[in-house]
Scaffold this motif. Structure first.
Motif, PDB file in Angstrom:
ATOM      1  N   GLN A  73     -49.048 -22.099 -10.231  1.00 38.61           N
ATOM      2  CA  GLN A  73     -47.964 -21.213  -9.376  1.00 38.61           C
ATOM      3  C   GLN A  73     -47.444 -22.107  -8.292  1.00 38.61           C
ATOM      4  O   GLN A  73     -48.009 -22.632  -7.531  1.00 38.61           O
ATOM      5  CB  GLN A  73     -48.346 -19.841  -9.082  1.00 38.61           C
ATOM      6  CG  GLN A  73     -47.386 -19.273  -7.966  1.00 38.61           C
ATOM      7  CD  GLN A  73     -47.963 -18.172  -7.189  1.00 38.61           C
ATOM      8  OE1 GLN A  73     -49.316 -17.735  -7.279  1.00 38.61           O
ATOM      9  NE2 GLN A  73     -47.240 -17.143  -6.648  1.00 38.61           N
ATOM     10  N   THR A  74     -45.849 -21.981  -8.291  1.00 35.86           N
ATOM     11  CA  THR A  74     -45.268 -22.881  -7.053  1.00 35.86           C
ATOM     12  C   THR A  74     -44.452 -21.560  -6.025  1.00 35.86           C
ATOM     13  O   THR A  74     -43.989 -20.635  -6.545  1.00 35.86           O
ATOM     14  CB  THR A  74     -44.069 -23.645  -7.539  1.00 35.86           C
ATOM     15  OG1 THR A  74     -44.622 -24.685  -8.550  1.00 35.86           O
ATOM     16  CG2 THR A  74     -43.307 -24.340  -6.484  1.00 35.86           C
TER      17      THR A  74
ATOM     18  N   ARG B 113     -42.990 -25.920   0.666  1.00 36.16           N
ATOM     19  CA  ARG B 113     -42.851 -25.195  -0.609  1.00 36.16           C
ATOM     20  C   ARG B 113     -44.288 -26.026  -1.242  1.00 36.16           C
ATOM     21  O   ARG B 113     -44.799 -27.171  -0.953  1.00 36.16           O
ATOM     22  CB  ARG B 113     -41.894 -25.918  -1.454  1.00 36.16           C
ATOM     23  CG  ARG B 113     -41.787 -25.303  -2.880  1.00 36.16           C
ATOM     24  CD  ARG B 113     -40.399 -25.454  -3.277  1.00 36.16           C
ATOM     25  NE  ARG B 113     -40.104 -25.337  -4.514  1.00 36.16           N
ATOM     26  CZ  ARG B 113     -40.005 -26.128  -5.697  1.00 36.16           C
ATOM     27  NH1 ARG B 113     -40.110 -27.404  -5.419  1.00 36.16           N
ATOM     28  NH2 ARG B 113     -39.807 -25.886  -6.880  1.00 36.16           N
TER      29      ARG B 113
ATOM     30  N   THR C  78     -47.662 -25.597  -4.566  1.00 44.35           N
ATOM     31  CA  THR C  78     -47.889 -25.381  -5.869  1.00 44.35           C
ATOM     32  C   THR C  78     -49.558 -25.356  -5.964  1.00 44.35           C
ATOM     33  O   THR C  78     -50.297 -26.222  -5.487  1.00 44.35           O
ATOM     34  CB  THR C  78     -47.313 -26.501  -6.881  1.00 44.35           C
ATOM     35  OG1 THR C  78     -47.680 -25.730  -8.346  1.00 44.35           O
ATOM     36  CG2 THR C  78     -47.694 -27.877  -6.679  1.00 44.35           C
TER      37      THR C  78
END
Length: 408
Positions: free
Chosen positions: A64-65, A117, A119
């Motif tokens: 998942q990011t 951000r 991941t």
């Protein structure tokens, strides 16, 4: 004098007799007091901690990011300059920025916000918690400081069937597992100082979908070994001796405790008696807490979590008369020879010392103390005029700023 939120000390009751006190003592020069007040305490420094972070969900998934919002707070008493947050990629990888975020400057008591951000790699598959190491560096007065943190993310792993085809497929199976989290914690002593004994009280909840059996709590960090799959468990043990006890050490019992079984949704209160090491300096310290347990199929899990404990250094002061004040007449003015002494092991920077009395008029009752060395003293010669015969209560208040820049 109280030790929190304007600490006061009630000294003595003065009995008015039919005698007159005499004598007058002149205090130190105002210039010397002002010079002492201008000296800077060597403990002045910024302390940057992670006060909050959020990633928009209760769990993350392998592959998942997502975006994480983080808030840093300066709990020190000086401005943190050139604040830089550096993430070390591992189970979770920082994207776009190379893992380095410049936060700028954070004033004392202020906050700095930023987004990163991220991941989640497939290395988190089957793990209850994914971790992302964070190093925060900053400067003040040409001195560099750094703080290390371990940012954790609960992981939800599920098995997903292939894309539907004309051939029959099995129903996707969700992996049921227990998951223990610390919802709340507090110390039994409001203000922690070096040498203080206290109880760390934790509210623990099983937020998973399966029962946790034979739960062991390890303060300082540790793990258990044993069976990691179905079938007969193999011999194993619990390791809690490799934890970090530099600032807080267990007291009365070991740092390993059995806290029983948790069904899904169960909440249990756990506690550990600790002592603040006498060598611990004032500041915010991370404390690792590990939970080791098995599920109903005998699989072993080890969960690590981190909490933050604040340590203060409250000035140790003694307030007394530096000579016999003598006796007083109602309606006549006499001197109160008051003196504050620093009985602590470190110098202290104090604010105003103030004398108040109900039932009497007090003059020359406020003075700025400033820097006070260990064993040093500072006098205040207040003038007292009782209104009527009888006992009087003197209230002495001394202001100061604590290690987290809060007025006390």
């Amino acid at each position: 004098m109280k030790t929190n939120n304007q600490r006061t000390a009630t000294l003595f009751r003065l009995l008015l007799f039919v005698l007159i006190a005499a004598g007058l003592l002149i205090g130190p020069k105002a210039e010397e007091a002002q010079a002492n007040a201008n000296e800077q305490d060597s403990s002045t420094r910024p302390i940057v901690v992670v006060s909050y972070y959020d990633f928009g969900d209760d769990y993350i998934y392998p592959g998942q990011t997502f975006n994480m919002h983080m808030q840093l707070e300066n709990k020190g008493n000086a401005r943190a300059e050139n604040v830089v947050a550096t993430f070390t990629s591992g189970e979770v990888v920082a994207l776009d920025t190379g893992g380095v975020k410049s936060v700028g400057n954070i004033d004392s008591g202020g906050v700095g916000n930023f987004e990163q951000r991220l991941t989640a790699t497939w290395d988190v598959w089957g793990k209850p918690v994914a971790s992302l190491p964070l190093m925060v560096t900053y400067t003040y007065s040409n001195t560099s400081y750094s703080s290390a943190f371990d940012i954790t993310f609960p992981v939800y792993t599920k098995y997903v069937s292939p894309t539907a085809t004309p051939t029959p497929t099995t129903t996707p199976a969700v992996v049921d597992r227990p998951q223990l989290v610390i919802n709340n914690y507090k110390a039994s002593v409001e203000v922690l100082e070096p040498g203080v004994q206290f109880s760390l009280e934790l509210d623990v909840e099983n937020v998973g979908s399966a029962s946790a059996k034979r739960v062991v709590m390890i303060v300082g960090g540790g793990s258990s070994s044993g069976s990691s799959g179905e079938g007969t468990p193999v011999p194993g043990g619990t390791s809690g001796g490799s934890g970090d006890f530099t600032h807080f050490a267990p007291l009365g019992s070991s740092n390993v405790q059995s806290i029983g079984d948790f069904d899904p949704g169960d909440k249990i209160k756990a506690s550990q008696a600790l002592i603040v090491n006498t060598t611990t300096e004032p500041g915010a310290y991370s404390q690792r807490i590990s939970f080791s347990y098995v599920d109903e199929k005998g699989r072993t899990y080890n969960d690590d979590q981190v909490i933050t404990i604040l340590v203060y250094a409250i000035p140790k002061l003694s307030i007394d008369f530096y000579q016999d004040p003598g006796m007083f007449f109602a309606g006549q003015t006499s001197m109160l020879p008051i003196q504050v002494v620093n009985t602590g092991k470190k110098p202290a920077i104090l604010g105003s010392m103030r004398v108040t009395v109900e039932g009497a008029d007090v003059m020359n009752n406020v003075i700025l103390v400033g820097y006070l060395e260990t064993g040093g003293y500072f006098p205040l010669d207040a003038m007292l005029t009782p209104f009527t015969p009888g006992p009087l209560d003197l209230t002495i208040t001394i202001d100061y700023t604590d290690d987290f820049n809060q007025a006390q």
